[in-house]
Structures are given as C-alpha cells and as structure tokens.
Design an enzyme around this catalytic site. Structure first.
Site, mmCIF file in Angstrom:
data_model
loop_
_atom_site.group_PDB
_atom_site.id
_atom_site.type_symbol
_atom_site.label_atom_id
_atom_site.label_comp_id
_atom_site.label_asym_id
_atom_site.label_seq_id
_atom_site.Cartn_x
_atom_site.Cartn_y
_atom_site.Cartn_z
ATOM 1 N N LYS A 1 0.850 -1.198 0.000
ATOM 2 C CA LYS A 1 0.000 0.000 0.000
ATOM 3 C C LYS A 1 0.881 1.241 0.000
ATOM 4 C CE LYS A 1 -3.928 1.999 2.586
ATOM 5 N NZ LYS A 1 -4.787 1.868 3.775
ATOM 6 N N SER B 1 -9.770 1.870 2.800
ATOM 7 C CA SER B 1 -8.871 2.600 1.932
ATOM 8 C C SER B 1 -7.835 1.734 1.216
ATOM 9 C CB SER B 1 -8.147 3.673 2.740
ATOM 10 O OG SER B 1 -7.277 3.093 3.687
ATOM 11 N N SER C 1 -9.982 -0.411 7.031
ATOM 12 C CA SER C 1 -9.354 -0.245 5.712
ATOM 13 C C SER C 1 -8.627 -1.465 5.156
ATOM 14 C CB SER C 1 -8.377 0.934 5.735
ATOM 15 O OG SER C 1 -9.085 2.140 5.665
#
Lengths: 491, 111
Positions: A79, A154, A178
């Site tokens: 990420k 997210s 997330s």
C-alpha cells in the site's frame, strides 16, 4: 498451470520441488500486470522491470548458496502509505506526489530481509481516508468482480490487486476497517492485527492510536505466514508490543470443536443488507455443524463506536497532518508572498476535499468549547467499547459479525455523500477503537455474484484463535474453488 | 432522540445540536492553515454540520463515571536511553525539499 492463481504457500512448495523458479514466478506476475492493470488500476507505481531484475539477482544468490530463506523471491505489493526507500510513497495524494522516502518502513525492511520482491505501490484513498479508493488523487481502482463497482477502501488497491492476481499477497493498513472492508468487497482475506503487534514506523500516520498494518492474502494460511514476517517489537515504534515470537501457522488446526462464538444481534440489524445477513446465517450454521458453540448476545456499541471513531480519528489526523506545510517535503504552492501564505496555500492546494473535511472536523472537535462535548466524550466512549468487548470475551473466544453492511457499491454512488460513506464502516470501527484483532474472510456471494465478507474478532493478541476459526471455515466452504472474479463490465 | 442507524436515511437526530456558523468554520479553517474559497464554504459547512449531528450520538452514550481512554494499549511510559543517532544520508532527506540551499531547507523570510 496459471502461476498467478497460486497462493504463496503453494508457490513455496513449487519452488522447493523445483517445479517453478523465482524468475518464472515474477515474470508471470509482470505479464499479468501488463494484461490486467489497465482494467483494475490497482497501482500508483509499478516496479515491474525492477522486480524482474531483482528476481534474477535473488535466483543467482540462491543458486550460489549466498542466501537461503523460505520467502526469497516471492513477490508482493505494498500500500502506498508505507515508506519504501528510493521509491515514491505518495499516499495517493497530490501533497506527496513526488515524495521519495529516505528510509524504509520497518515492515518493508522485514520484507527486504527475506528477499521478498516489491512489484509496486498500491492505490488507496488519499491518506487512507475513505472506504472506496475513490478519494485517490491519481485514479479510481476498480473491483475485479465487477469493474463498475468500488474495491472498497482505503486499501482498495491492495485488495483488488490480490483478487485480480496482480500480486500473490499485499500489505494494507487499517484505521477503521481499511484492510477488512476492501478484503470483504474483493473476496480475499484481510487481517487487522492487535494494535501494537506490527510496527507502524514508516507508515504515514493518519490516526496513530488506531492505525495498524496487516496482510491481505488469497487464503488464511498466507495471512498467517505474512503476519509471521511483519509482527514483532520495534524500538522505533514505542507503541509496538514486546511479546514472544509466535509461529502463526501452527494454530491452523482445522478444528473448531468447542470454540465459543458470540454473535452480537445489534450487528445484524435493519441496516444490514438482507443477502449479507443470509450469507452470515449460513456461515453460522456451518460453524455449528463443525462443532463450535454459537450463541447470540448483546453488544450495543456499533453506533457509539462509529461516532466516536470519526471524532477521534479526525482529531488525531488534524494533528498528524499538521506536518505537511510545503517546507521540508511535499507539495509547495508556486505563488506566495510570505511564510503563512506558503503554508496555507500549499495545504489547501495539496490536500483533497475529504482530507480537508477531516482536518476541519478534527480541529473543530479539539477546539476550545467543543473539546469536552465531542473529544472527551468520544474517549469515554472508547472506554465503554473496551469494557463491552471485555464482557463479551469473558464468555466467547470469537465474536462473529458481517465485515460490511453491504457488498461493493457502484463507483460514484457515495463519493459525494461523506456521511453515507462513513456509515459503511459501522461493523469494523469498534475493533480499532478497542485495539483488537479482526479478520475478514469471504463467506459467499450475493445474487449479483459479488463477494460477502465475514468478520471474526478476537481478544487482544489472540490472532491464533481467529486465524484458526477462519482457516477451519475456509477449509469447509472452499470459497476460492467455487468463485472467481469475472472482470464484469456494464455496457 | 437517537434511532439505531446504519444508513443516512435512517438518521433521526433531531435539531442541530451545535449549530456551526460561517464565521466559526472560517475560524477553524484558519486554525488548520487551510483556505476555504467562498464557493466551498457552504459545502464544507453543511458536511460538517451533518457529521457533527451524527457524531453527537456520543452525548447519549452511557459513559457516566467512565475514565477516558487515550490509546488502546495499556497506558505506560516507554523509556530509552537519550542517545543521539545521526542520519547520515542528508542528500536523500533534502531531495524532497521544494527548495534547498547549501545543505539546508530554504524558506521565505520570516521576519
């Protein structure tokens, strides 16, 4: 054999038995990215050429006997809020569009120590604020099961990349859901570890008392393996826990006989989609059949948790994001007349609307006159949530809920309504508020073929309990054998 | 009067608990070092009001007499020796600065 369909533990076996080489594996992923990334849009930065080179180097070193290691040469995706030395870390924000970290995050260092190969940095909501990855400054990631739907967020890039076989596994971060919610939306396995189990050093801070890094994988065994690699105390993160090293694969026993599972009835209320509820009911029946003792109980904290979450997370974010001022790194406005104007214009132009909204909300709840009404109350609610969970864990080993009230929604359907987007976190935030571990695993699909996720919550540092419960369910239901992303697209 | 809520159609929180004025949001933006354009103010104001009305659920929570929790791990101080560790790679630190000069960050005149 499609190499990119394999889990990491399957890849490991094939490397061991010399059925596959490291370069074959990396090349297969690079080809897959070249083929599918245009549909999925999971990456902010791809490192395909670098990865191919690194695979050759790692292979040579292994052949010469210079390195050993069971994960050497396995690729991964990260990420884009975890710092990678020499490679851009953007947080999917204009603010950090050109930021190149001078150091590696501790988790990245741990991956490097294992000679794991980075295939690239994965898309996310800007500064991890959002639940659909639509708030990325760069691009909208699409759900591999249906390209018109969001992948969740997210960590939407991470979950979509794993689901679409663009990477064998990925790292995500979870502040209010997330990791778990996008894993649920994309039909993969996402684990948020107990707060403090994994070092946050080098993770761009959103809400420091809630943030936690964790694995997003194809199956539960891979989740345990990746947790083995990233867990552990770090002197650079004083909130990381000093604990004895555990091998999380050892707990995968495929047996839940006598396991006490509590099902909080409030998490199955009117706001939960009917098909999600039905799928979870079936999962509960499966656990009963497997010998677990399942019981309904009351855990009336969901709405209090959500309200206090948005107060606490935004308060912490408003402080954490104060560092972005256009001086030492990050975006700087081209035109300014004095220092104050430089700060203000750089921040106003560099942050997207959702980030500004949260900074304003956070500053408001911390400001004089409102501190007691909002922030202090939210911190008391935090105590309440912890107490209620403690009561639950006196009776149960695992608490079972849906991961999200719905399946993945259409791109564009919620992005203009912040509150609507926040309400999608109703099932996940309480886990962060209390600092507990939670795992999302797929338990079925709805009538449109979209995956449904089940969340298993454990007591602090009881990752082994929820991993085994998830593993046992997975072995019984065999979701991956039955369902695959179809890359559907509406005309 | 708070109803169990899971989506915004079901929210029933009543009147604005704490009404935010235009002056107030501009003050808050200023404290946050953010500029809100004239055409943005209304949008941010209505978003903030809506979210605060929702967040006000905390005022109805049964928290009488409960302590606050700041972090989710047990409150403890973590001490270490106060030793200086020098990060030597100045170049990669400074490469991110929008402007720099002689190994230093360059900023506009302060005084």
């Amino acid at each position: 054999m499609d190499i990119t369909e394999l889990t990491v533990h399957e890849l490991q076996e094939k490397i061991k038995s010399k059925e596959l080489t490291i370069t074959q594996i990396t090349n297969a992923y690079v080809d897959r990215i070249n083929e599918k990334e245009k549909d999925v849009q999971a990456f902010v930065t791809t490192l395909t050429e670098e990865a191919k080179k690194q695979a050759i180097e790692v292979e040579e070193k292994i052949n010469k006997g210079e390195i050993t290691g069971e994960f050497a040469g396995i690729p991964i995706g990260i990420k884009d809020n975890m710092c990678t030395k020499g490679v851009k870390t953007t947080c999917s924000s204009k603010m950090l569009e050109n930021f190149i970290s001078p150091y590696d995050a501790t988790v990245v260092e741990k991956l490097n120590n294992e000679n794991i190969i980075d295939l690239g940095k994965l898309n996310m909501d800007e500064f991890a604020m959002g639940g659909s990855t639509e708030y990325s400054y760069f691009k909208k990631t699409r759900n591999p099961w249906n390209l018109n739907k969001v992948p969740g967020g997210s960590s939407g890039g991470s979950a979509a990349a794993v689901a679409a076989n663009l990477v064998p596994w990925a790292l995500g971060s979870d502040t209010g859901g997330s990791i778990r919610q996008p894993s649920s939306f994309c039909g993969v396995v996402g684990l948020k570890p107990t707060y403090g189990l994994v070092s946050r050093y080098g993770l761009v801070a959103f809400a420091s008392s809630l943030d936690q890094i964790g694995p997003i994988t194809k199956d539960v065994r891979d989740s345990a393996i990746l947790l083995n690699i990233i867990a552990g105390h770090d002197e650079k993160d004083s909130t990381s826990a000093s604990r004895e090293k555990v091998d999380y694969t050892k707990c995968l026993k495929n047996d839940v006989k006598g396991l006490k599972i509590g099902v909080p009835k409030e998490f199955f209320g009117e706001g939960i989609n009917k098909e999600v509820k039905e799928s979870l009911q079936k999962a509960i029946e499966t656990y009963k059949k497997l010998g677990a003792e399942v019981e309904e109980f009351s855990l009336d904290i969901a709405q209090y948790s959500l309200a206090s979450y948005y107060i606490i997370a935004c308060a912490e974010a408003s402080s954490n994001l104060g560092r972005f001022d256009g001086i030492r790194y990050g975006y700087r406005t081209p035109e300014f007349t004095n220092l104050k104007e430089l700060y203000k214009k750089s921040r106003s132009e560099g942050f997207g609307a959702e980030v500004k909204r949260r900074i304003i909300l956070g500053t408001y709840v911390l400001s004089s006159g409102y501190y007691d009404a909002y922030y202090k109350k939210a911190q008391q609610v935090r105590t309440l949530v912890i107490n209620e969970f403690n009561k639950g864990f006196e009776k149960y080993d695992v608490i079972l809920t849906p991961t999200s009230p719905t399946v993945a929604f259409d791109i564009g359907s919620k992005s203009d309504n912040p509150l609507e987007m926040y309400l999608a976190d109703i099932c996940t935030v309480s886990v962060n508020i209390a600092g507990l571990p939670g795992i999302s695993i797929p338990c079925g699909v709805d009538s449109q073929g979209m995956p449904i996720g089940m969340q298993l919550i454990g007591n602090k540092f009881c990752e082994e309990t929820i991993l085994n419960a998830a593993y046992t369910f997975e072995q019984e239901v065999k979701f991956r054998e039955k369902y695959k992303p179809q890359f559907k697209q509406n005309a | 009067m708070v109803k169990k809520v899971y989506n915004s159609e079901q929210i029933e929180i009543g009147d604005d608990y704490m009404k935010v004025s235009k002056e107030e949001i501009l003050h808050i933006a200023n404290l946050s070092d953010l500029i809100l354009e004239e055409n943005e103010v209304e949008k941010y104001l209505s978003n903030l009001q809506e979210i605060l009305n929702f967040a006000n659920i905390v005022s109805n929570a049964p928290v009488e007499g409960l302590d606050i929790t700041i972090g989710s791990n047990e409150a403890q101080n973590v001490f270490r020796k106060d030793e200086i560790k020098i990060f030597e790679d100045n170049k990669s630190l400074l490469q991110n600065a929008p402007t720099q000069d002689q190994n230093m960050f360059k900023i506009p005149k302060v005084l």
